[in-house]
Write an enzyme that holds these catalytic residues in place. Structure first.
Site, PDB file in Angstrom:
ATOM      1  CG  ASN A  64      14.960  57.760 -20.244  1.00 38.36           C
ATOM      2  OD1 ASN A  64      15.474  56.734 -20.697  1.00 38.36           O
ATOM      3  ND2 ASN A  64      13.649  57.945 -20.206  1.00 38.36           N
TER       4      ASN A  64
ATOM      5  CD  GLU B 291      19.095  53.106 -15.062  1.00 40.34           C
ATOM      6  OE1 GLU B 291      19.262  52.623 -13.917  1.00 40.34           O
ATOM      7  OE2 GLU B 291      19.174  52.436 -16.087  1.00 40.34           O
TER       8      GLU B 291
ATOM      9  CG  ASP C  97      33.514  52.439 -19.873  1.00 39.48           C
ATOM     10  OD1 ASP C  97      33.262  51.799 -18.840  1.00 39.48           O
ATOM     11  OD2 ASP C  97      34.005  51.917 -20.895  1.00 39.48           O
TER      12      ASP C  97
ATOM     13  NE  ARG D 171       3.989  55.697 -34.847  1.00 37.89           N
ATOM     14  CZ  ARG D 171       3.713  56.744 -35.614  1.00 37.89           C
ATOM     15  NH1 ARG D 171       3.050  57.758 -35.106  1.00 37.89           N
ATOM     16  NH2 ARG D 171       4.101  56.790 -36.877  1.00 37.89           N
TER      17      ARG D 171
ATOM     18  N   PRO E 114      17.925  58.201 -27.385  1.00 36.52           N
ATOM     19  CG  PRO E 114      18.538  56.106 -28.147  1.00 36.52           C
ATOM     20  CD  PRO E 114      18.946  57.172 -27.191  1.00 36.52           C
ATOM     21  CG  ASN E 115      13.687  56.457 -30.977  1.00 33.15           C
ATOM     22  OD1 ASN E 115      13.636  57.021 -32.062  1.00 33.15           O
ATOM     23  ND2 ASN E 115      14.289  55.289 -30.818  1.00 33.15           N
TER      24      ASN E 115
ATOM     25  CB  ALA F 293      17.230  51.635 -27.037  1.00 32.25           C
TER      26      ALA F 293
ATOM     27  CG  HIS G 255      18.015  48.211 -22.357  1.00 37.16           C
ATOM     28  ND1 HIS G 255      17.685  48.193 -21.020  1.00 37.16           N
ATOM     29  CD2 HIS G 255      17.035  48.950 -22.962  1.00 37.16           C
ATOM     30  CE1 HIS G 255      16.559  48.868 -20.837  1.00 37.16           C
ATOM     31  NE2 HIS G 255      16.153  49.335 -21.997  1.00 37.16           N
TER      32      HIS G 255
ATOM     33  CG  HIS H  68      14.486  53.556 -17.446  1.00 41.83           C
ATOM     34  ND1 HIS H  68      15.045  53.764 -18.679  1.00 41.83           N
ATOM     35  CD2 HIS H  68      15.485  53.167 -16.630  1.00 41.83           C
ATOM     36  CE1 HIS H  68      16.331  53.474 -18.617  1.00 41.83           C
ATOM     37  NE2 HIS H  68      16.630  53.121 -17.380  1.00 41.83           N
ATOM     38  CB  ILE H  69       8.943  57.220 -19.240  1.00 41.60           C
ATOM     39  CG1 ILE H  69       9.747  58.521 -19.422  1.00 41.60           C
ATOM     40  CG2 ILE H  69       7.435  57.488 -19.287  1.00 41.60           C
ATOM     41  CD1 ILE H  69       9.677  59.108 -20.820  1.00 41.60           C
ATOM     42  CB  SER H  70       8.033  52.185 -19.435  1.00 37.91           C
ATOM     43  OG  SER H  70       9.361  51.840 -19.816  1.00 37.91           O
TER      44      SER H  70
ATOM     45  CE1 TYR I  36       8.893  54.034 -23.121  1.00 38.88           C
ATOM     46  CE2 TYR I  36       7.932  53.801 -25.303  1.00 38.88           C
ATOM     47  CZ  TYR I  36       8.840  53.404 -24.352  1.00 38.88           C
ATOM     48  OH  TYR I  36       9.709  52.375 -24.617  1.00 38.88           O
TER      49      TYR I  36
ATOM     50  NE  ARG J 229       8.372  48.393 -21.974  1.00 43.03           N
ATOM     51  CZ  ARG J 229       8.790  49.326 -22.836  1.00 43.03           C
ATOM     52  NH1 ARG J 229       9.369  50.432 -22.371  1.00 43.03           N
ATOM     53  NH2 ARG J 229       8.634  49.144 -24.132  1.00 43.03           N
TER      54      ARG J 229
ATOM     55  NE  ARG K  99      11.506  47.516 -23.976  1.00 39.02           N
ATOM     56  CZ  ARG K  99      11.785  48.272 -25.045  1.00 39.02           C
ATOM     57  NH1 ARG K  99      12.684  49.231 -24.945  1.00 39.02           N
ATOM     58  NH2 ARG K  99      11.159  48.086 -26.190  1.00 39.02           N
TER      59      ARG K  99
HETATM   60  O1  CA2 Z   1      10.959  53.769 -20.195  1.00 43.43           O
HETATM   61  C1  CA2 Z   1      11.857  54.478 -20.634  1.00 43.43           C
HETATM   62  O2  CA2 Z   1      11.994  55.659 -20.339  1.00 43.43           O
HETATM   63  C2  CA2 Z   1      12.828  53.904 -21.680  1.00 43.43           C
HETATM   64  O3  CA2 Z   1      14.121  54.405 -21.375  1.00 43.43           O
HETATM   65  C3  CA2 Z   1      12.357  54.416 -23.030  1.00 43.43           C
HETATM   66  C4  CA2 Z   1      13.148  53.846 -24.201  1.00 43.43           C
HETATM   67  C5  CA2 Z   1      13.259  52.334 -24.104  1.00 43.43           C
HETATM   68  O4  CA2 Z   1      14.102  51.846 -25.125  1.00 43.43           O
HETATM   69  C6  CA2 Z   1      13.792  51.888 -22.753  1.00 43.43           C
HETATM   70  O5  CA2 Z   1      13.823  50.481 -22.726  1.00 43.43           O
HETATM   71  C7  CA2 Z   1      12.894  52.394 -21.650  1.00 43.43           C
HETATM   72  C8  CA2 Z   1      12.494  54.162 -25.542  1.00 43.43           C
HETATM   73  C9  CA2 Z   1      12.001  55.544 -25.719  1.00 43.43           C
HETATM   74  C10 CA2 Z   1      11.202  55.547 -26.979  1.00 43.43           C
HETATM   75  O6  CA2 Z   1      10.237  56.545 -26.882  1.00 43.43           O
HETATM   76  C11 CA2 Z   1       9.228  56.521 -27.765  1.00 43.43           C
HETATM   77  C12 CA2 Z   1       8.604  57.710 -27.949  1.00 43.43           C
HETATM   78  C13 CA2 Z   1       7.552  57.779 -28.838  1.00 43.43           C
HETATM   79  C14 CA2 Z   1       7.132  56.658 -29.523  1.00 43.43           C
HETATM   80  C15 CA2 Z   1       7.762  55.460 -29.313  1.00 43.43           C
HETATM   81  C16 CA2 Z   1       8.824  55.392 -28.439  1.00 43.43           C
END
Ligand code: CA2
Length: 144
Positions: free
Chosen positions: A73, A97, A86, A17, A9-10, A76, A79, A99-101, A22, A106, A110
């Site tokens: 990836n 796995e 599964d 943003r 998601p997202n 959210a 978590h 994660h960009i961040s 990110y 954090r 997370r």
């Molecule tokens: O660091 C990562 O790649 C995450 O998987 C990114 C997820 C976050 O929930 C994980 O804890 C860490 C969220 C991706 C949301 O991406 C956005 C993109 C544009 C604006 C805001 C958020």
């Protein structure tokens, strides 16, 4: 050799943003970088992004028998999702796995990854390069 690159998601909103967390690169840039690396390595890469947990479960299940590695990836859902854990365990395809961040720096919520237990490695905090590193890990057993 086929790799599946899954994003949750997202992640389709990358670049619009929170660039301080990110980065400024878009999801389209990520897709291009993954495709370019796959082409350079002579492997097939399928990219899939969904905001829906069940769709991600379906995609992991559909990989059974036709995919050699998964880069995931889960956003959210990382978590929260025992269903994704599964599914990864069920298909038993090597998974990394990403994660960009850097999750270790954090929020407390997370720090738990349900998916980690089904993955051979986690790459966190390397930005979009992390996806390429994950592909290299699946192809070579080490990062470039
Ligand atoms: O660091 C990562 O790649 C995450 O998987 C990114 C997820 C976050 O929930 C994980 O804890 C860490 C969220 C991706 C949301 O991406 C956005 C993109 C544009 C604006 C805001 C958020």
């Amino acid at each position: 050799m086929k790799l599946l690159i899954l994003n949750g998601p997202n992640l389709n909103l990358l670049g619009i943003r929170e660039p301080e967390i990110y980065g400024a690169e878009t999801y389209e840039t990520l897709c291009r970088r993954v495709r370019d690396y796959a082409a350079a390595r002579g492997v097939e890469a399928e990219l899939y992004q969904s905001n829906h947990e069940g769709d991600l479960v379906d995609k992991i299940q559909a990989a059974y028998g036709n995919t050699d590695g998964i880069v995931i990836n889960a956003g959210a859902y990382t978590h929260t999702s025992i269903a994704l854990l599964d599914a990864l365990k069920a298909v038993d395809i090597p998974a990394v796995e990403v994660h960009i961040s850097d999750l270790s720096k954090r929020e407390a919520f997370r720090q738990l990854s349900y998916l980690r237990a089904a993955c051979i490695a986690t790459v966190s905090g390397h930005g979009l390069d992390g996806y390429i590193e994950a592909m290299a890990l699946l192809l070579d057993g080490k990062t470039p």
